[in-house]
Enzyme design. Sequence first.
Site, PDB file in Angstrom:
ATOM      1  N   LYS A 158       0.770  -1.094   0.015  1.00  0.00           N
ATOM      2  CA  LYS A 158      -0.075  -0.011   0.092  1.00  0.00           C
ATOM      3  C   LYS A 158       0.858   1.214  -0.145  1.00  0.00           C
ATOM      4  CE  LYS A 158      -2.501  -1.171   3.459  1.00  0.00           C
ATOM      5  NZ  LYS A 158      -3.532  -1.067   4.730  1.00  0.00           N
ATOM      6  N   ARG A 159       1.880   1.275   0.851  1.00  0.00           N
ATOM      7  CA  ARG A 159       3.000   2.457   0.553  1.00  0.00           C
ATOM      8  C   ARG A 159       3.563   2.683  -0.594  1.00  0.00           C
ATOM      9  NH1 ARG A 159       7.497   2.326   5.212  1.00  0.00           N
ATOM     10  NH2 ARG A 159       5.479   2.285   6.595  1.00  0.00           N
TER      11      ARG A 159
END
Length: 507
Positions: free
Chosen positions: A261-262
């Site tokens: 997600k980062r």
Amino acid sequence: MVRVRFAPSPTGGLHIGGVRTAYYNKLFAEKHGGTFILRIEDTDQKRFVAESEGYIKATFAWLGIMPDEGPDHGGAYGPYRQSERKAIYKQYVEELVAKGKAYYAFDSVASLEKMRTSQQALGVKAPKYNAVTRMRMENAFTLSKEEVARRIGAGVPYVVRLLVDYQQTVRFKDEVRGWVQVSGAELDDKVLLKEDGMPTYHLANVVDDHLMEISHVIRGEEWLPSMPIHSLLYDAFGWTSPVFAHLPLLLRADGKGKLSKRAAVATGIPIFPLNWDDPQTKTHFQGFREAGYLPDALLNFIALLGWHPRGHQELFYEKGSLAKAFSLDKINKAGVQFDVGKAQWFNQQYLKKLSPATLAKDYLVPRLAEEGITVSNAFAMQVCALVQERIVFPQDLWVQHTYLFRAPASYSMDKLAKKWSALVAEVLRKVQVALKEADVFEAALIGPMVKTLIRAQGAKLGAIIPFLRMAVTGTDRGPELFAIMALLGKKEVMNRLGKFLMASHDR
């Protein structure tokens, strides 16, 4: 009979890697005439996210990855939920205790932390609850049978742990990586039943796969470290293990680390199939659907993330063709880079396969309605036919070609301003006159006429045509200019060219 399952934990949005896993299972079931099952592994109540199950089901509905079996919930299959099968796991864990393959442990959080700290002080990087440490803890090996029974009867909290033989070698086969061997000394006495009576992933996973007669477990590489424990559990129960295949990790586009997600936030690429608002981080993630990807194009793209067919075929337009080609022996071992540019290419190819009528009906006309624009179906289809080869996403029909529905309010003259001259203005006026007098306003006729006129004025096409395009579209790029002009019609082109020439007095 082939029976496979996709068994996500409802702890957040369904990552695109999870979608790939589900799709591989579905393809394998389809190829072999088997059954695909959806099972929600919700035994970890601390990390449970209420929105997750609905998100998974909505994703499956959009992509067409539908379960073939499951408890009937409102007239649809599945999913199975482990939280609804609690009594089943209790029965099987008691069987393991009776066989001497598992044992009760009463350790407090504080004592477990003390054990880990003492091991770390001795240089142990990964402390374990095993044959060495279990003899210093409070469990069925250090307490009498009477004391164990007394504590259970008195309601003292306990867990049930798997008994791992310190000297045993665990050996199992993975269809992707071949034979794998792990020493029992590297393993924990994993918790099988938690204090709240819920099973851990390890126990519930193995019991369910057995009871549901799962023939093949196709799952992500991140579960490979769990295999030794699962192998021991199958042996402890005396059950035949399914065939296992662990899929390679999805990596960032640069290959430096897994797709997270980062990484998605940093690079601005989607990694969720649908829009996802993370309730924990309060972060909004745009989904592939909302970004404009077609479901079949996305499935074709992710199918090739870690698997390759025989030959060099990339596009599988025909229904069932991917399932027919799919096989476990063509899954790669190495992690695969997630190239969103390739995903866009697949989307473009699938858009090209749609008919102009479908593009108009399903995408363009509804988008125009949102803008308060009404056009005939015939005009919408002509627009789609003209620009179809150029678009990557359905929204490009409008976003990149607004000028086909609204006259430009301004002109992107940055690149052309220095090339403007009195000669350009004069030639454009003569073009205006010639177009006005044209009896037939078709691209095949007005194109040669305009080009001949420009040359007759001693000007180069490259000096005039870009300004003519600017006058008609307000931009310096787009489909074939004279096709645009023919589509807009004489009256509209005359109005736009006249407006542009009027504005040229200010230059």
